[in-house]
Design a protein around this motif. Sequence first.
Motif, PDB file in Angstrom:
ATOM      1  N   CYS A 250      43.248  48.573  40.667  1.00 44.83           N
ATOM      2  CA  CYS A 250      44.456  48.794  41.457  1.00 44.83           C
ATOM      3  C   CYS A 250      45.355  49.823  40.777  1.00 44.83           C
ATOM      4  O   CYS A 250      45.307  50.003  39.558  1.00 44.83           O
ATOM      5  CB  CYS A 250      45.189  47.457  41.610  1.00 44.83           C
ATOM      6  N   MET A 251      46.211  50.438  41.567  1.00 43.68           N
ATOM      7  CA  MET A 251      47.153  51.416  41.032  1.00 43.68           C
ATOM      8  C   MET A 251      48.419  50.770  40.476  1.00 43.68           C
ATOM      9  O   MET A 251      49.328  51.461  40.037  1.00 43.68           O
ATOM     10  CB  MET A 251      47.533  52.426  42.119  1.00 43.68           C
TER      11      MET A 251
ATOM     12  N   ASN B 212      43.206  52.617  43.427  1.00 46.17           N
ATOM     13  CA  ASN B 212      43.868  52.699  44.727  1.00 46.17           C
ATOM     14  C   ASN B 212      44.656  51.420  44.946  1.00 46.17           C
ATOM     15  O   ASN B 212      44.530  50.460  44.177  1.00 46.17           O
ATOM     16  CB  ASN B 212      42.886  52.993  45.867  1.00 46.17           C
ATOM     17  N   ALA B 213      45.469  51.397  45.968  1.00 48.50           N
ATOM     18  CA  ALA B 213      46.277  50.220  46.264  1.00 48.50           C
ATOM     19  C   ALA B 213      45.363  49.047  46.620  1.00 48.50           C
ATOM     20  O   ALA B 213      44.633  49.112  47.599  1.00 48.50           O
ATOM     21  CB  ALA B 213      47.241  50.513  47.406  1.00 48.50           C
TER      22      ALA B 213
ATOM     23  N   CYS C 155      49.084  40.781  43.383  1.00 40.42           N
ATOM     24  CA  CYS C 155      48.890  42.118  43.938  1.00 40.42           C
ATOM     25  C   CYS C 155      49.804  42.320  45.152  1.00 40.42           C
ATOM     26  O   CYS C 155      49.847  41.483  46.061  1.00 40.42           O
ATOM     27  CB  CYS C 155      47.434  42.329  44.345  1.00 40.42           C
ATOM     28  N   GLY C 156      50.512  43.416  45.150  1.00 35.05           N
ATOM     29  CA  GLY C 156      51.417  43.726  46.248  1.00 35.05           C
ATOM     30  C   GLY C 156      50.718  43.954  47.577  1.00 35.05           C
ATOM     31  O   GLY C 156      51.330  43.820  48.635  1.00 35.05           O
TER      32      GLY C 156
ATOM     33  N   ASP D 228      43.441  37.714  49.618  1.00 37.84           N
ATOM     34  CA  ASP D 228      43.209  36.943  48.398  1.00 37.84           C
ATOM     35  C   ASP D 228      42.637  37.892  47.347  1.00 37.84           C
ATOM     36  O   ASP D 228      41.619  38.553  47.596  1.00 37.84           O
ATOM     37  CB  ASP D 228      42.236  35.801  48.714  1.00 37.84           C
ATOM     38  N   GLU D 229      43.272  37.953  46.179  1.00 39.77           N
ATOM     39  CA  GLU D 229      42.843  38.892  45.146  1.00 39.77           C
ATOM     40  C   GLU D 229      41.409  38.649  44.667  1.00 39.77           C
ATOM     41  O   GLU D 229      40.636  39.593  44.499  1.00 39.77           O
ATOM     42  CB  GLU D 229      43.790  38.843  43.938  1.00 39.77           C
ATOM     43  N   GLU D 230      41.052  37.396  44.434  1.00 36.47           N
ATOM     44  CA  GLU D 230      39.697  37.105  43.945  1.00 36.47           C
ATOM     45  C   GLU D 230      38.649  37.397  45.018  1.00 36.47           C
ATOM     46  O   GLU D 230      37.618  38.001  44.737  1.00 36.47           O
ATOM     47  CB  GLU D 230      39.593  35.658  43.458  1.00 36.47           C
TER      48      GLU D 230
END
Length: 149
Positions: A15-16, A40-41, A73-74, A109-111
């Motif tokens: 992620c950025m 990247n985002a 994460c945004g 979901d990040e995972e």
Amino acid sequence: MGHATPRKKLAIVTCMDARLVNFLSEKLGIKKGDAKVIKNAGNVITEDVIRSLVVAIYCLDVERVMVVGHTDCGMKSVDAEEIKKKMLERGANPYFTPNLKCWLNKIDDEEKNVIEGVNIIKNHPAIPKDVTVEGYIIDVETGELKKLC
């Protein structure tokens, strides 16, 4: 000046997020010249990420890919309608009308995002089967790095 080929034959998709600057290199034990880093985002695997991985694999001898997401994460809370409103307020072309939620690649979901990303890379027809692809999540508060797949 170093050579463009990464010493560790490693590409990292991440992620950025500004909280990962330096922190990620420290946690992964990488130094300047060790790895190609694609940001990247939301560390979303897009066709452009695949394009960069193809170059890294076939031109720069990358043999291993790490997809590294992070907690908080945004891109989980991004509001497409709010972004569209701000775009118009700041003079963006009102005829720019993609499905913003899809275009922005909001994640739920990040995972799950990391695991899905690993699967996309592993199953992409341009990625050879001899490349190792792994997924990790890093806790931005504690620094814990957890292997997911």
